[in-house]
Scaffold this motif. Structure first.
Motif, PDB file in Angstrom:
ATOM      1  N   LEU A  40      37.040  37.338  41.428  1.00 44.00           N
ATOM      2  CA  LEU A  40      37.948  37.682  42.517  1.00 44.00           C
ATOM      3  C   LEU A  40      37.852  36.627  43.620  1.00 44.00           C
ATOM      4  O   LEU A  40      36.775  36.109  43.892  1.00 44.00           O
ATOM      5  N   LEU A  44      38.996  38.654  48.896  1.00 43.81           N
ATOM      6  CA  LEU A  44      39.442  39.930  48.338  1.00 43.81           C
ATOM      7  C   LEU A  44      38.376  40.635  47.502  1.00 43.81           C
ATOM      8  O   LEU A  44      38.620  41.695  46.947  1.00 43.81           O
ATOM      9  N   PHE A  52      42.306  45.258  43.064  1.00 46.14           N
ATOM     10  CA  PHE A  52      42.938  43.940  43.016  1.00 46.14           C
ATOM     11  C   PHE A  52      43.971  43.885  41.898  1.00 46.14           C
ATOM     12  O   PHE A  52      45.096  43.416  42.093  1.00 46.14           O
TER      13      PHE A  52
END
Length: 76
Positions: A40, A44, A52
């Motif tokens: 990721l 985030l 996500f």
């Protein structure tokens, strides 16, 4: 046909990895897979892979499998 398909998926994967890199998201190019295992983005990471992947689908119309769905225990 196997070699043709292998080349096609290899090129597609490399285009994706390179494009994400130009956008600032470094994804390690896998040595022998049509899949890219992408950590990721740091900004985030706190949302986790499930959230996500949901946002990626709803906001960018891109479907991905988050880690638990593919059998990995830890977040990348």
């Amino acid at each position: 046909i196997i070699e043709t398909n292998r080349e096609l998926y290899h090129k597609r994967r490399d285009v994706m990895v390179e494009a994400f890199g130009r956008a600032g998201w470094d994804i390690p190019p896998p040595p022998a897979s049509m899949f890219a295992w992408a950590p990721l983005p740091p900004a985030l990471k706190s949302m986790g892979s499930l959230e996500f992947s949901k946002q990626l689908l709803t906001q960018a119309q891109v479907a991905v499998a988050h880690q638990p769905a593919i059998g990995l225990d830890a977040e990348l």
